[in-house]
Design a protein around this motif. Structure first.
Motif, PDB file in Angstrom:
ATOM      1  N   ILE A   1     -12.406   5.716   0.283  1.00 57.34           N
ATOM      2  CA  ILE A   1     -11.910   4.427   0.784  1.00 57.34           C
ATOM      3  C   ILE A   1     -12.230   3.319  -0.221  1.00 57.34           C
ATOM      4  CG2 ILE A   1     -12.149   2.704   2.608  1.00 57.34           C
ATOM      5  CD1 ILE A   1     -12.624   5.067   4.544  1.00 57.34           C
TER       6      ILE A   1
ATOM      7  N   GLY B   1      -9.644   0.893  -2.383  1.00 54.53           N
ATOM      8  CA  GLY B   1      -9.765  -0.561  -2.496  1.00 54.53           C
ATOM      9  C   GLY B   1      -9.783  -1.024  -3.938  1.00 54.53           C
TER      10      GLY B   1
ATOM     11  N   TYR C   1      -6.101   0.616   2.740  1.00 54.70           N
ATOM     12  CA  TYR C   1      -7.519   0.281   2.663  1.00 54.70           C
ATOM     13  C   TYR C   1      -7.946  -0.559   3.869  1.00 54.70           C
ATOM     14  CZ  TYR C   1     -11.800  -1.973   1.007  1.00 54.70           C
ATOM     15  OH  TYR C   1     -13.076  -2.456   0.901  1.00 54.70           O
TER      16      TYR C   1
END
Length: 82
Positions: A7, A11, A44
């Motif tokens: 994750i 981002g 995200y």
């Protein structure tokens, strides 16, 4: 050093794509790269439960698509009238 999860990588990738897109001189490439970056930010934001991030970037992604469709339609119309 701590492990970076997927994750976070998403981002960072989103940030890099948006930053790179803003350096483009070619408006079509700018719109495509920005669309990809915004799409990554949508994923995200959704993944971390940050709805303002997901929502705003979804909106910007739609704006990019709108302008890309408009550009490609104008090119098609110009090709047919030439």
């Amino acid at each position: 050093m701590e492990n970076i999860d997927l994750i976070e990588v998403l981002g960072y990738a989103a940030s890099v794509m948006v930053a790179i897109s803003l350096m483009m001189k070619d408006i079509i490439l700018l719109r495509w790269l920005n669309f990809v970056g915004c799409s990554f930010f949508v994923a995200y934001g959704y993944s971390i439960g940050a709805w303002p991030v997901a929502g705003m970037n979804a909106f910007v992604a739609c704006i990019n698509i709108y302008h890309l469709v408009k550009i490609y339609r104008n090119r098609t119309l110009q090709a047919h009238t030439a």
